[in-house]
Write a protein that holds these residues in place. Structure first.
Motif, PDB file in Angstrom:
ATOM      1  N   GLN A 566      43.700  44.536  42.295  1.00  0.00           N
ATOM      2  CA  GLN A 566      44.007  45.787  43.003  1.00  0.00           C
ATOM      3  C   GLN A 566      44.476  46.879  42.032  1.00  0.00           C
ATOM      4  O   GLN A 566      44.066  48.027  42.112  1.00  0.00           O
ATOM      5  CB  GLN A 566      45.097  45.538  44.050  1.00  0.00           C
ATOM      6  CG  GLN A 566      44.573  44.795  45.285  1.00  0.00           C
ATOM      7  CD  GLN A 566      45.695  44.494  46.278  1.00  0.00           C
ATOM      8  OE1 GLN A 566      46.807  44.959  46.119  1.00  0.00           O
ATOM      9  NE2 GLN A 566      45.378  43.713  47.300  1.00  0.00           N
ATOM     10  N   LYS A 567      45.325  46.481  41.092  1.00  0.00           N
ATOM     11  CA  LYS A 567      45.843  47.465  40.135  1.00  0.00           C
ATOM     12  C   LYS A 567      44.707  47.990  39.245  1.00  0.00           C
ATOM     13  O   LYS A 567      44.679  49.176  38.894  1.00  0.00           O
ATOM     14  CB  LYS A 567      46.935  46.817  39.274  1.00  0.00           C
ATOM     15  CG  LYS A 567      47.784  47.841  38.547  1.00  0.00           C
ATOM     16  CD  LYS A 567      49.122  47.257  38.106  1.00  0.00           C
ATOM     17  CE  LYS A 567      49.965  48.341  37.443  1.00  0.00           C
ATOM     18  NZ  LYS A 567      51.240  47.857  36.968  1.00  0.00           N
ATOM     19  N   TRP A 636      43.823  49.283  31.485  1.00  0.00           N
ATOM     20  CA  TRP A 636      42.841  48.538  32.308  1.00  0.00           C
ATOM     21  C   TRP A 636      42.361  47.294  31.565  1.00  0.00           C
ATOM     22  O   TRP A 636      42.261  46.212  32.147  1.00  0.00           O
ATOM     23  CB  TRP A 636      41.651  49.463  32.622  1.00  0.00           C
ATOM     24  CG  TRP A 636      40.608  48.824  33.489  1.00  0.00           C
ATOM     25  CD1 TRP A 636      40.545  48.824  34.849  1.00  0.00           C
ATOM     26  CD2 TRP A 636      39.464  48.070  33.049  1.00  0.00           C
ATOM     27  NE1 TRP A 636      39.443  48.131  35.287  1.00  0.00           N
ATOM     28  CE2 TRP A 636      38.763  47.648  34.198  1.00  0.00           C
ATOM     29  CE3 TRP A 636      38.976  47.710  31.795  1.00  0.00           C
ATOM     30  CZ2 TRP A 636      37.594  46.886  34.135  1.00  0.00           C
ATOM     31  CZ3 TRP A 636      37.816  46.942  31.713  1.00  0.00           C
ATOM     32  CH2 TRP A 636      37.138  46.549  32.879  1.00  0.00           C
ATOM     33  N   GLU A 691      53.413  43.042  33.398  1.00  0.00           N
ATOM     34  CA  GLU A 691      52.412  42.090  33.916  1.00  0.00           C
ATOM     35  C   GLU A 691      52.434  40.788  33.118  1.00  0.00           C
ATOM     36  O   GLU A 691      52.328  39.698  33.672  1.00  0.00           O
ATOM     37  CB  GLU A 691      50.997  42.699  33.854  1.00  0.00           C
ATOM     38  CG  GLU A 691      50.769  43.833  34.842  1.00  0.00           C
ATOM     39  CD  GLU A 691      51.327  45.162  34.334  1.00  0.00           C
ATOM     40  OE1 GLU A 691      51.777  45.204  33.164  1.00  0.00           O
ATOM     41  OE2 GLU A 691      51.323  46.139  35.106  1.00  0.00           O
TER      42      GLU A 691
END
Length: 935
Positions: A566-567, A636, A691
């Protein structure tokens, strides 16, 4: 006997034999006076082997050993840089050179050399003379320069690989026939002999060009026709250099010699002269072998060392015997196995290797075991081979002619656990785990991989194939030839037993030979302490830790995977908005076009494929200049890597039997002594990002237990303060000050009570950056600031801490002088690239500066780990993981405090008594239901 049709001339490349013996065998000195004789011993063994082997119809009728005489030849007059890059002859080899000539004459073999010419020229001249006389020639050498002579009755024989080289062999090596070898060499040049050649043209391209144009002269005359502009210009601009290179590599085959082929007739050795020479050299083993061969009694050698045998006697061991796969034994019953077990007990050592169905030690099934007790003597015990024919359920029957596994293991167990017999392995940890899963605790052990690592870190890899080719000049049978590749690949249990014997027994044979070679070198190269205190005792500790494994929660990973997805989708939308269009963020080609064509950002460089480079370094540079899109792409990519490498892949690594992940540690994975981790790699989970920290939440404790983390605080900075003698840093560590805040205060003139998190963060990046020899470029990327500003930080750092710059300069100077750097515990890290030019030079210097610091820290934690099993014995605790400066434990909830005290005591004093540091080592402890909470 005159030389003519039917005669067979053997020309032995004497220099190749000498250097092979010198570099491959351990140093050996004569007991009576300490004279170096290791190369002479190896040379004599090789000559005697040639004499023994050359019987029968193909035996030589004429023979000579050909040597180089002096280093200056006509080629040096032609080109003063010829062989100018060769190292000086090692001092211990110099006195042995005349002795090898004496040895040749003692064997009653013609000894040939000529001032001003190389041995290769003499070999060329004699080869041509013999061919013209109608005879045959075998050149005993693997020297590529001699391959131009092959053909028309002349062939080569590589004695180390037991391999003949004919015209087809030359074509395989050079891509052309022997008659065009000099043309290819003239183009490709030779870095070993300093032959310049054509810049940028290697063997393959050279062969392509010669095959297309016929010969070198035609190629140079027609160079204008070549389509590739760079290649065309190179040939035009460097024609004179290429023509000179051809004259340098072309052998002189028309020398004036002061003897004839008839003078080279084979003569039997004269027993008295040969045995007298061998006796004077004090070669006990060889003297007896030669005497037995000649049918006479060996003369007695005075015992100059009554107290004990020569510690270098292993140098006389036949590690360079040819490998003969047909001689290996297949052990199919208990009586045959008992014979091998008795041999191992008799000599006190045995090389052991296992064959299994998988590289995953926790899932692999044992298929067979190989043993070796002497070079050339090895066996394979097949235990789990299938007959290859699957039934309806996809399983095959047990192949005939194998012992029941339980019977074989019952016989082997006492040997493998016997404290009086050393078990030798290559990467012994793997085999020890396989045996442990089958109820056998292998000890004591030696490991040739770790011996090589202690001796040769930084020079080459330490896998068996590499070591065999480099030190035994033997290429092992490739596993792919048995298992195949890709989807059609089989597991080892499907390999026919006869094929398995040759492959598996060879592994044990190679391992034993490497052990005989490396064991004496540990002492001679002064790395025995490193091997015995840091490498060998760590093997059982790691094996136990890996078998314990760590529990991983699949549901947590699955939830994280979805969150990351989702991120990533949100970041993609942001990136598309910044770009003004949609594109595939994972496509480097499309990203490059957006950045450098559409947005016209600076620094776009196209590679060979025509696509722009968009590696992390390119994006970090752009981000440091304040560009948002590359910064978001970096974010990303990090999420994408975390998702694919950890949250997705870790689920596949959960062992279905244990519910835990069992990583494998590689002791020889990094030159500095740091451990590497594989399947899965748990050393690289990012710690700086939120993360990355969250991934640690999936590593959990069992019911009723907690995860305990103990972590060295800033160990590398502490070691830097010690080795560089930075008094202000040492004092700060002794007083427990915040070292990053102190550095920031020193550098930026900001009082400690006015320190901001941002200034401290910059100082922290510089502190750690300096340890790794970071440049202004690297620091700019890390802090995402302009390069000029970053370089200013580094310059100011060295002004405030001049001792660090001095340490760096001294370390680089030491590396240049000695070819290695050292940790405080004596670990040697070789630095072969330290004299390199260009970009490589900066990398080599940074590595040399960092290695003693990182290596010392790695040695400290190894020492702690080796002492840990005894320290936590009796406590309800198990050691699970090592990640750089951190150790992870699983502990019963009521045993946490005692475990923390015991572990901290070991870790904080791990350097003692070998090294007393000027700064204290401090260890932070944390606990929790998972790794993230504990860290």
């Amino acid at each position: 006997m005159s030389f003519g049709k039917g005669c067979h001339l053997h020309l032995i490349d004497g220099s190749a034999f000498i250097f092979r013996a010198f570099h491959a065998l351990p140093p050996l000195t004569r007991k009576s006076d300490g004279l170096p004789i290791g190369a002479v011993a190896g040379f004599c063994n090789m000559i005697f082997k040639m004499v023994e082997d050359n019987k029968g119809p193909d035996a030589p009728t004429h023979v000579a050993v050909v040597f180089d005489k002096g280093s200056h030849t006509f080629r040096n007059d032609m080109y003063d840089q010829y062989k100018a890059n060769r190292d000086e002859m090692p001092e211990e080899l110099r006195p042995q050179m005349p002795l090898t000539r004496e040895a040749t004459r003692a064997f009653n073999i013609a000894c040939v050399e000529k001032e001003g010419f190389e041995a290769d020229d003499i070999i060329a001249t004699l080869s041509v003379q013999a061919r013209e006389a109608g005879g045959r020639v075998t050149i005993i050498s693997s020297d590529k320069d001699l391959m131009q002579l092959v053909g028309g009755g002349v062939e080569m024989f590589d004695a180390m690989k037991n391999k003949r080289i004919d015209s087809d062999g030359v074509r395989e090596k050079f891509g052309v026939g022997p008659e065009r070898v000099v043309d290819v060499q003239a183009l490709a040049g030779d870095s070993v002999d300093n032959v310049p050649g054509a810049p940028g043209i290697g063997i393959k391209t050279a062969a392509l060009l010669i095959n297309e144009y016929g010969d070198l002269e035609s190629l140079l005359d027609r160079a204008e026709e070549i389509k590739q502009p760079k290649r065309r210009q190179t040939l035009i601009d460097h024609r004179a250099q290429i023509e000179l290179s051809k004259r340098l590599v072309q052998l002189d085959d028309a020398m004036l010699l002061d003897f004839t082929l008839a003078d080279l007739e084979v003569k039997e050795p004269e027993a008295e002269a040969l045995l007298t020479f061998l006796n004077e050299m004090e070669f006990r083993t060889l003297t007896k072998r030669v005497a037995d061969n000649l049918g006479v009694e060996a003369p007695a050698i005075a015992d100059t060392n009554p107290a004990g045998a020569n510690p270098n006697e292993a140098a006389d061991a036949p590690v360079n015997l040819p490998f003969v796969p047909e001689d290996y034994e297949c052990v199919r019953d208990a009586d045959a196995l008992k014979t091998w077990i008795a041999k191992a007990h008799a000599c006190g050592w045995v090389a052991v290797d296992t064959e299994t169905t998988s590289l995953n030690e926790m899932r692999a099934e044992l298929v067979g075991i190989s043993l070796s007790v002497e070079p050339g003597q090895a066996c394979y015990i097949p235990l789990g081979h299938k007959d290859g024919v699957d039934d309806l359920f996809g399983s095959a029957a047990h192949a005939d002619g194998q012992m029941p596994m339980d019977d074989a293991l019952a016989l082997l167990k006492p040997l493998l656990e016997d404290p009086a017999v050393i078990k030798i392995g290559q990467n012994m940890k793997y085999d020890a785990k396989i045996f442990a899963r089958n109820g056998v605790s292998v000890a004591p052990i030696d490991d040739t991989m770790l011996m090589s690592y202690a001796l040769n870190a930084g020079l080459h890899g330490h896998g068996m194939d590499t070591l065999s080719e480099r030190y035994l000049e033997h290429t092992p049978i490739p596993i792919k030839s048995l298992l195949g590749t890709g989807k059609s690949a089989i597991t080892f249990d499907r390999v026919p037993v006869d094929d398995a014997v040759k492959y598996a027994a060879e592994d044990a044979d190679i391992t034993l030979r490497l052990w005989k070679l490396f064991k004496p070198q540990l002492h001679q190269k002064r790395v025995t302490t490193v091997y015995e205190t840091l490498e060998r005792p760590l093997v059982p500790v790691l094996a136990k830790m890996e078998m314990t494994g760590i529990k991983v929660d699949r549901d947590t990973l699955s939830r994280m995977s979805n969150a990351f997805a989702q991120k990533m989708a949100g970041l993609e939308a942001e990136i598309h908005e910044l770009a003004g269009q949609s594109f595939n963020v994972g496509s480097p080609k499309q990203l490059g076009e957006i950045l450098f064509d559409k947005m016209e950002l600076p620094g776009g460089k196209k590679g060979k494929t025509g696509a722009y480079a968009t590696g992390a370094d390119v994006l970090e540079d752009l981000a440091s200049e304040g560009h948002n899109l590359p910064a978001r792409v970096l974010d990303w990519r990090q999420l994408s890597k975390l998702k694919s490498t950890y949250t997705d892949a870790l689920q596949d690594h959960i062992n279905p039997d244990t519910g835990r992940v069992h990583t494998s540690y590689i002791q020889s994975g990094a030159n500095t002594g740091r451990l590497a981790s594989t399947d899965p790699n748990l050393q690289n989970i990012p710690v700086r990002s939120e993360e990355g920290r969250r991934i640690r939440e999936a590593f959990v404790a069992d019911e009723g237990k907690v995860i305990l983390s103990l972590d060295y605080s800033q160990i590398e900075l502490r070691i830097l303060a010690h080795v560089a003698g930075i008094e202000s840093l040492k004092q700060a560590f002794r007083e427990g000050q915040d070292i990053h805040a102190l550095t920031a205060s020193e550098m930026f003139d900001v009082p400690l009570d006015q320190m901001t998190p941002d200034i401290r963060r910059q100082a922290k990046a510089i502190n750690f950056g300096v340890i790794y020899g970071i440049s202004g470029f690297g620091l700019a990327r890390n802090l995402r600031i302009p390069r000029k500003e970053a370089q200013g930080f580094i310059d100011r750092y060295f002004e405030r801490f001049p001792g660090i710059k001095e340490y760096m300069d001294d370390t680089v100077a030491f590396a240049k002088e000695h070819g290695y750097v050292q940790t405080l515990f004596g670990r040697k890290i070789n630095t072969p690239e330290i004299g390199a030019k260009g970009p490589q030079a900066g990398f080599a210097k940074r590595a040399a500066i960092n290695a003693p610091i990182q290596g010392t820290a790695a040695d400290v934690i190894r020492r702690a780990m080796i002492r840990m099993p005894e320290a936590i014995e009796g406590l309800p605790a198990k050691m699970l993981l090592q990640v750089h400066d951190e150790l992870l434990f699983e502990v019963d909830a009521d045993g946490v405090d005692k475990t923390i005290d015991a572990v901290r005591e070991i870790m904080e004093n791990a350097s003692m008594p070998a090294v007393k540091l000027d700064v204290p080592l401090t260890v932070d402890a944390g606990q929790g239901a998972n790794w993230a909470e504990a860290h």
